[in-house]
Design a protein around this motif. Structure first.
Motif, mmCIF file in Angstrom:
data_model
loop_
_atom_site.group_PDB
_atom_site.id
_atom_site.type_symbol
_atom_site.label_atom_id
_atom_site.label_comp_id
_atom_site.label_asym_id
_atom_site.label_seq_id
_atom_site.Cartn_x
_atom_site.Cartn_y
_atom_site.Cartn_z
ATOM 1 N N LEU A 83 0.826 -1.207 0.000
ATOM 2 C CA LEU A 83 0.000 0.000 0.000
ATOM 3 C C LEU A 83 0.861 1.257 0.000
ATOM 4 O O LEU A 83 0.597 2.205 -0.758
ATOM 5 N N TRP A 84 1.911 1.257 0.827
ATOM 6 C CA TRP A 84 2.802 2.416 0.857
ATOM 7 C C TRP A 84 3.511 2.595 -0.484
ATOM 8 O O TRP A 84 3.693 3.722 -0.962
ATOM 9 N N ALA A 85 3.885 1.483 -1.106
ATOM 10 C CA ALA A 85 4.564 1.554 -2.402
ATOM 11 C C ALA A 85 3.637 2.126 -3.480
ATOM 12 O O ALA A 85 4.037 3.008 -4.262
ATOM 13 N N ILE A 86 2.394 1.634 -3.514
ATOM 14 C CA ILE A 86 1.432 2.104 -4.524
ATOM 15 C C ILE A 86 1.125 3.587 -4.340
ATOM 16 O O ILE A 86 1.162 4.372 -5.294
ATOM 17 N N VAL A 87 0.811 3.970 -3.106
ATOM 18 C CA VAL A 87 0.453 5.362 -2.830
ATOM 19 C C VAL A 87 1.640 6.287 -3.095
ATOM 20 O O VAL A 87 1.494 7.352 -3.712
ATOM 21 N N SER A 88 2.830 5.887 -2.675
ATOM 22 C CA SER A 88 4.024 6.718 -2.887
ATOM 23 C C SER A 88 4.324 6.874 -4.370
ATOM 24 O O SER A 88 4.653 7.975 -4.837
ATOM 25 N N PHE A 89 4.213 5.777 -5.124
ATOM 26 C CA PHE A 89 4.477 5.871 -6.567
ATOM 27 C C PHE A 89 3.437 6.757 -7.253
ATOM 28 O O PHE A 89 3.770 7.545 -8.153
ATOM 29 N N THR A 90 2.183 6.640 -6.829
ATOM 30 C CA THR A 90 1.127 7.480 -7.410
ATOM 31 C C THR A 90 1.397 8.949 -7.133
ATOM 32 O O THR A 90 1.198 9.805 -8.008
#
Length: 408
Positions: free
Chosen positions: A378-385
């Motif tokens: 979740l942190w990876a997806i949100v950070s990349f977005t």
């Protein structure tokens, strides 16, 4: 070398530079957010041992409360600079974006998270709630200017007011994710209680306290102070004080503080609307917001350098690209399809669905209330977005807004 002194130097240099960054951004057409993220990435790549660990799992409370603080300061500044008085008709554009676009974005992100990314249902709902609201913090390039600026742009008004409204209205869906997690794990959780408390009561409490607070602060600053000299002030600090006070009171009674702060700001704004004091209130909140923003963007750049994107897969990258470039623009355009705006204006409003500090707060808040699965993902997806949003929107906002201005 003393870590504290290094932090002071970095903070001092960043704060010093932020005074010129808005003008530099306007001149170059590149958002200064890109510069500070790159600075944080570089600093943490070169000297990670001399700086505090920025990863959210290492400092969850710091991540939660710093992102919370900048959002509420930004909400106050956003409300104070909106000249248009509220009515359902005049605010139809942002209300459509909240009632249609945001809800469909939550549903789309949840569905893609569950079926395409393989997240648990609770984590998928949290992902949708986290990414759905547009960000008032990173969206200054596409928002209206200071109070009484006189520039009338439906695009900027829609994006500004949407950013102010949806940071609070999206909150029930974060609680929905928490409720789904509790129910599916066999713990205490009730969808009826979620609807009654997290949707009805918390929103109503935020609106009521925000309105009463805005009226009260307005009466004090513009009416009562005329009668009593000792109460007269023109300090911009009052805006930040009102922000903290209103937010704290609302949260104590379990209302939505984000909604209360924005409603307070809008209500205060329309007390003696032409008064120059509104400029001071906005100017001070803007300076505090930029101070916090440069610090948080440097920290965010540090998380990128230290591996927050390590769990990222091609499916997650595709999810972010589709969400930013197809889902949000499409639903944004559809929500405004019946309005009298030009198609290019509808597209601009749909396209500039900027993700930022609000998404960081919602994810940190959700994780603080329930032990969700796939937290690293979740942190990876949100950070990349957020990175993708900073790059895409940061490189295009100035030129697109200038182009729209020329067409008016």
């Amino acid at each position: 070398m003393d870590q504290y002194l290094i932090i002071l130097v970095i903070l001092g240099a960043a704060t010093f530079s932020i005074a010129w960054m808005p003008k530099i951004s306007k001149k170059t057409g590149i958002s200064y957010s890109i510069f500070y993220v790159a600075t944080g990435f570089l600093l943490y790549s070169l000297a990670p041992d001399f700086l505090p660990d920025p990863l959210p799992e290492k400092s969850p409370n710091l991540t939660l409360h710093l992102s919370e603080l900048i959002v509420i300061i930004s909400l106050m500044g956003t409300g104070i600079k909106i000249d248009r008085k509220f009515s359902f008709r005049s605010w139809s554009s942002p209300l459509k974006l909240i009632g249609f676009t945001m809800l469909l974005c939550i549903a789309a992100a949840t569905a893609m998270g569950y079926y395409f990314l393989g997240l648990s249902l609770a984590s998928a709902v949290l992902l949708g709630a986290t990414l759905a609201p547009t960000d008032p913090v990173l969206a200054s390039d596409v928002q209206v200017g200071p109070p009484n600026e006189g520039v009338k742009s439906e695009v900027k008004f829609a994006l500004t007011s949407e950013a102010g409204l949806n940071d609070g209205v999206a909150f029930p869906f974060t609680w929905l994710a928490i409720t789904v997690g509790l129910v599916l794990s066999g713990k205490e959780g009730s969808f009826f209680e979620w609807f009654a408390v997290d949707v009805i009561y918390r929103i109503a409490a935020g609106i009521l306290i925000g309105y009463i607070s805005g009226k009260g602060v307005g009466l004090l600053l513009f009416r009562i102070s005329k009668k009593y000299e000792i109460l007269r002030t023109r300090d911009g600090l009052v805006a930040v004080a009102a922000t903290l006070l209103v937010y704290g009171i609302t949260e104590i009674v379990h209302g939505y503080g984000f909604i209360a702060v924005f409603i307070c700001a809008i209500t205060l704004r329309h007390f003696e609307k032409e008064h120059q004091y509104h400029d001071k209130l906005h100017s001070f909140t803007d300076q505090i917001e930029r101070l916090l923003l440069c610090l948080l963007l440097i920290i965010f750049g540090g998380t990128l350098a230290l591996g927050i994107l390590e769990p990222l897969t091609w499916q997650m990258i595709l999810f972010s690209v589709v969400f930013l470039l197809i889902v949000r623009p499409l639903f944004g355009w559809l929500a405004l399809s019946s309005s009298k705006m030009k198609n290019i204006e509808k597209f601009a409003i749909g396209f500039f669905g900027i993700r930022g500090m609000g998404s960081i707060f919602y994810l940190a808040f959700g994780i603080s209330k329930f032990n969700f699965d796939h937290q690293d993902e979740l942190w990876a997806i949100v950070s990349f977005t957020i990175v993708l949003s900073i790059l895409i929107h940061g490189l295009t906002a100035t030129s697109v807004m200038e182009n729209l201005k020329e067409k008016d």
